[in-house]
Design a protein around this motif. Structure first.
Motif, PDB file in Angstrom:
ATOM      1  N   SER A   1      28.347 -12.401  45.192  1.00 34.62           N
ATOM      2  CA  SER A   1      29.062 -12.091  46.437  1.00 34.62           C
ATOM      3  C   SER A   1      28.639 -13.103  47.482  1.00 34.62           C
ATOM      4  O   SER A   1      27.702 -13.881  47.292  1.00 34.62           O
ATOM      5  CB  SER A   1      28.755 -10.667  46.906  1.00 34.62           C
ATOM      6  N   SER A   2      29.333 -13.098  48.588  1.00 35.29           N
ATOM      7  CA  SER A   2      29.070 -14.095  49.622  1.00 35.29           C
ATOM      8  C   SER A   2      27.799 -13.765  50.399  1.00 35.29           C
ATOM      9  O   SER A   2      27.398 -12.602  50.509  1.00 35.29           O
ATOM     10  CB  SER A   2      30.253 -14.178  50.588  1.00 35.29           C
TER      11      SER A   2
ATOM     12  N   PHE B   1      23.519 -21.415  54.323  1.00 37.95           N
ATOM     13  CA  PHE B   1      24.001 -20.702  53.153  1.00 37.95           C
ATOM     14  C   PHE B   1      25.289 -21.320  52.617  1.00 37.95           C
ATOM     15  O   PHE B   1      26.141 -21.791  53.391  1.00 37.95           O
ATOM     16  CB  PHE B   1      24.244 -19.230  53.500  1.00 37.95           C
ATOM     17  N   PRO B   2      25.481 -21.318  51.296  1.00 39.27           N
ATOM     18  CA  PRO B   2      26.722 -21.851  50.729  1.00 39.27           C
ATOM     19  C   PRO B   2      27.897 -20.924  51.024  1.00 39.27           C
ATOM     20  O   PRO B   2      27.710 -19.720  51.258  1.00 39.27           O
ATOM     21  CB  PRO B   2      26.415 -21.902  49.218  1.00 39.27           C
ATOM     22  N   SER B   3      29.085 -21.463  51.004  1.00 37.20           N
ATOM     23  CA  SER B   3      30.282 -20.654  51.270  1.00 37.20           C
ATOM     24  C   SER B   3      30.750 -19.897  50.028  1.00 37.20           C
ATOM     25  O   SER B   3      31.485 -18.917  50.131  1.00 37.20           O
ATOM     26  CB  SER B   3      31.415 -21.554  51.781  1.00 37.20           C
ATOM     27  N   GLU B   4      30.321 -20.336  48.840  1.00 38.88           N
ATOM     28  CA  GLU B   4      30.750 -19.697  47.602  1.00 38.88           C
ATOM     29  C   GLU B   4      29.982 -18.391  47.347  1.00 38.88           C
ATOM     30  O   GLU B   4      28.885 -18.185  47.873  1.00 38.88           O
ATOM     31  CB  GLU B   4      30.533 -20.633  46.405  1.00 38.88           C
ATOM     32  N   ASP B   5      30.557 -17.534  46.507  1.00 34.86           N
ATOM     33  CA  ASP B   5      29.859 -16.328  46.084  1.00 34.86           C
ATOM     34  C   ASP B   5      28.692 -16.707  45.172  1.00 34.86           C
ATOM     35  O   ASP B   5      28.821 -17.593  44.322  1.00 34.86           O
ATOM     36  CB  ASP B   5      30.806 -15.395  45.328  1.00 34.86           C
ATOM     37  N   VAL B   6      27.576 -16.029  45.354  1.00 36.41           N
ATOM     38  CA  VAL B   6      26.383 -16.341  44.564  1.00 36.41           C
ATOM     39  C   VAL B   6      25.691 -15.056  44.136  1.00 36.41           C
ATOM     40  O   VAL B   6      25.912 -13.977  44.695  1.00 36.41           O
ATOM     41  CB  VAL B   6      25.393 -17.215  45.352  1.00 36.41           C
ATOM     42  N   GLY B   7      24.834 -15.201  43.112  1.00 39.12           N
ATOM     43  CA  GLY B   7      24.030 -14.087  42.637  1.00 39.12           C
ATOM     44  C   GLY B   7      22.573 -14.494  42.564  1.00 39.12           C
ATOM     45  O   GLY B   7      22.207 -15.636  42.880  1.00 39.12           O
ATOM     46  N   VAL B   8      21.739 -13.561  42.116  1.00 40.79           N
ATOM     47  CA  VAL B   8      20.313 -13.852  41.985  1.00 40.79           C
ATOM     48  C   VAL B   8      20.125 -15.040  41.042  1.00 40.79           C
ATOM     49  O   VAL B   8      20.767 -15.142  40.002  1.00 40.79           O
ATOM     50  CB  VAL B   8      19.559 -12.616  41.460  1.00 40.79           C
ATOM     51  N   GLY B   9      19.265 -15.958  41.440  1.00 42.90           N
ATOM     52  CA  GLY B   9      19.054 -17.181  40.667  1.00 42.90           C
ATOM     53  C   GLY B   9      19.886 -18.350  41.150  1.00 42.90           C
ATOM     54  O   GLY B   9      19.726 -19.467  40.650  1.00 42.90           O
ATOM     55  N   ALA B  10      20.758 -18.121  42.123  1.00 44.15           N
ATOM     56  CA  ALA B  10      21.600 -19.200  42.647  1.00 44.15           C
ATOM     57  C   ALA B  10      20.731 -20.293  43.259  1.00 44.15           C
ATOM     58  O   ALA B  10      19.688 -20.030  43.858  1.00 44.15           O
ATOM     59  CB  ALA B  10      22.570 -18.662  43.693  1.00 44.15           C
TER      60      ALA B  10
END
Length: 311
Positions: A68-69, A191-200
């Motif tokens: 998620s973002s 922060f990046p604009s893309e959705d990310v998860g743990v480990g990003a």
């Protein structure tokens, strides 16, 4: 050629202090760098606004599902404590090493998130600053109530720093506060604009200009996430853009013989807060400079640490 005369030694010592500040990302910059920009004289006769170099963000690994973002939406008021310390040891040729370290200072901060129409500026009010150096603590006492501002984007990137010290604040206190806030700016996370998860994993690229132009790469890894609460590991690496360093006052050049500056740390964020909630980052390295004839060598060992805590 730069001789080892007293004049040259004094210039090299001045350079050492300025260079150390640049490498620490905490210096006040050169006189040209410090020229007031968009000064708000109505707030304070000494208020200045310092532009911050742009940040480029690149997502390297989106991490695990679910993703998620990371929506940075600070709101309300936040109390946080910023503590900075810097150690600088420098040696010219075989002379005795000299200490240009900056005493640890602690700044209690009250951050007010921007209103929807406030142009993205986080307002900061400084509580009672203290230092490991008693004389500096006494000078800092008058700076209580000074104000500052951070202009931020929706990714959390800082684009400008404004400082409005109390009119009665001494130069030493003003410089210490500016140094600490500059460290905070160049140790901040975007922060990046893309959705990310743990480990990003994502990187931010930024130039730091303060006597010496540095290319800084910050690698961020999202270690944990609990709602809006983030734990992010950082790796910071810096390289000089040029192989030479200009001496102040048109005194010539120094060759950058060796240069290492890197560090790491962990910061905790709340996406609904203006500033990091807690964490620590340390950056350290060694540098060696020499005159064009190779007759004078300047060596530096540098380390700086920044800590955030919640009172």
């Amino acid at each position: 050629m730069i001789s080892i005369s007293e004049t040259s030694t004094q210039r090299l010592r001045a350079l050492a202090a300025a260079t150390a500040a640049a490498l620490l990302l905490a210096g006040c910059g050169t006189a040209e760098d410090d020229a007031p920009t968009d000064t708000d004289v109505s707030a304070s006769p000494s208020a200045i606004s310092l532009p911050v170099t742009p940040v480029t963000i690149e997502l390297v690994d989106p991490g695990a599902e679910p993703r998620s973002s990371l929506t940075y939406e600070p709101a309300g008021e936040q109390s946080v404590v910023l503590t900075t310390s810097s150690t600088v040891s420098q040696q010219i040729d075989d002379q005795a090493a000299q200490d240009f370290s900056t005493p640890e200072i602690t700044l209690p901060l009250t951050a007010q998130a921007p209103e929807s129409d406030a142009g993205g500026e986080i307002r900061l009010r400084i509580g009672t600053p203290t230092s490991a150096d008693q004389r500096l603590t006494e000078a800092l006492a008058v700076a209580e109530g000074s104000e500052a501002g951070l202009t931020v984007t929706d990714t959390g990137a800082v684009t400008a720093l404004s400082i409005s010290p109390n009119a009665d604040a001494e130069d030493a206190a003003r410089a210490a506060i500016e140094q600490a806030l500059n460290q905070a700016v160049y140790r901040s996370i975007s922060f990046p604009s893309e959705d990310v998860g743990v480990g990003a994993v994502w990187t931010t690229e930024q130039q730091v200009v303060s006597g010496l132009t540095l290319n800084q790469t910050t690698t961020a890894t999202l270690r944990e996430r609990d709602g809006d609460r983030l734990t992010i590991d950082l790796r910071i690496d810096q390289t000089p853009e040029s192989a030479t360093l200009e001496l102040p006052d048109d005194a010539g050049q120094l060759a950058i013989d060796t240069y290492t500056m890197s560090g790491s740390g962990t910061l905790e964020f709340d996406l609904g807060r203006s500033l990091p909630v807690s964490g620590e980052v340390t950056v350290a390295g060694e540098q060696q400079y020499s005159d064009p004839e190779g007759t004078t060598v300047l060596r530096q060992d540098i380390s700086d640490t920044l800590r955030w805590s919640t009172p």
